[in-house]
Design a protein around this motif. Sequence first.
Motif: not given
Length: 352
Positions: A325-335
């Motif tokens: 989940h954090l792999v995908g959420a990183y791209q959403l929230c911190t890209s």
Amino acid sequence: MGEEDDQQSPLLKSISSAGASQEPPKRTGTQWTALAHLIAAVIGAGVLSLAWSVAQLGWILGPVCMICFAGIAVVSTFLLCDCYRYPDPEYGTTRNRSFMEAVKLYLGEKQQRICGVFAQEVLYGTGIAYTITAAASVRAILRSNCYHRGGYNAPSQYGDSFHMLLFGVVEILLSQIPDFHSIGWLSVIAAAMSFSYAFIGSGLSFLKVIENGTVKGTITGVPARSNLEKLWLAFEALADVAFACPFTIIVLEIQDTLKSPPPENQTMKAASLKGIVITTFFYLCCGCFGYAAFGDSTPGNLLTGFESFEPYWLVDLANACIVLHLVGAYQLCTSPRIFLINKGHETCDHLR
């Protein structure tokens, strides 16, 4: 020579104009793709710390705070949804494709620079938190497997540096995805992982409540040695709850992927309301069931309370879901693509 220059000028002009005007992205998003983006962004690993937050605030203030912050998220999101098009929220001819664009258009360039400082702090802080949490989850899996192979006295020293570097390499590769229009599949996977570990955490807590035969906890929460310490822990718990709820920084990025008609703000509001209701339900389940299961000894990470649980692979599965989940959420929230300031406003004469 002058005649040749005249012949070449139209060609040069056409090349220049073609490079200057880029075709706007094709928007095919729906309410369901927006919902996947939102759930992947909102239900983070922080949901597992909400049981500790409820333990500090008590049985009344804990759930009430989660509901209140969810209401604040609804209001702020609805307001921001109407900022996507300008000057009319439904038929305006100018699109704000990012949060920073909207700040510049509505508040001015000076306020945009000030807001950009805080936005970058969010970028770096959230990125650090995601990297550390992902590495800690991998370490928890390795330690659990070591304990079950060699017993709880077996040496299980695992560092985080390698796993942090590996997480960074994966994110560098995924950062080559150009924008939110191409990231829908990743959001669906991340949302599924969110549901998985939130469901496992709340389910294990519910089973432990049944095993205990009683609901632990008090109205005032975990006692502290002094009033000052209690106040500090209460504010720390409030910060955890507040951090788990808002996602306004990516609302306009998600809204920019939606097709119309219907107007994008209507679709985004419907998706946001559904997403906040779903996430609040899981927040209440994890927070309340976790506190009811462990009482005053509620851990900061709900899954660490089940390290001796059998079958142990279920807890390992939850930790693996956190990592994915954090792999995908990183791209959403911190890209960094979220905080680009000079994208330029897109002008359109009709709803696409």
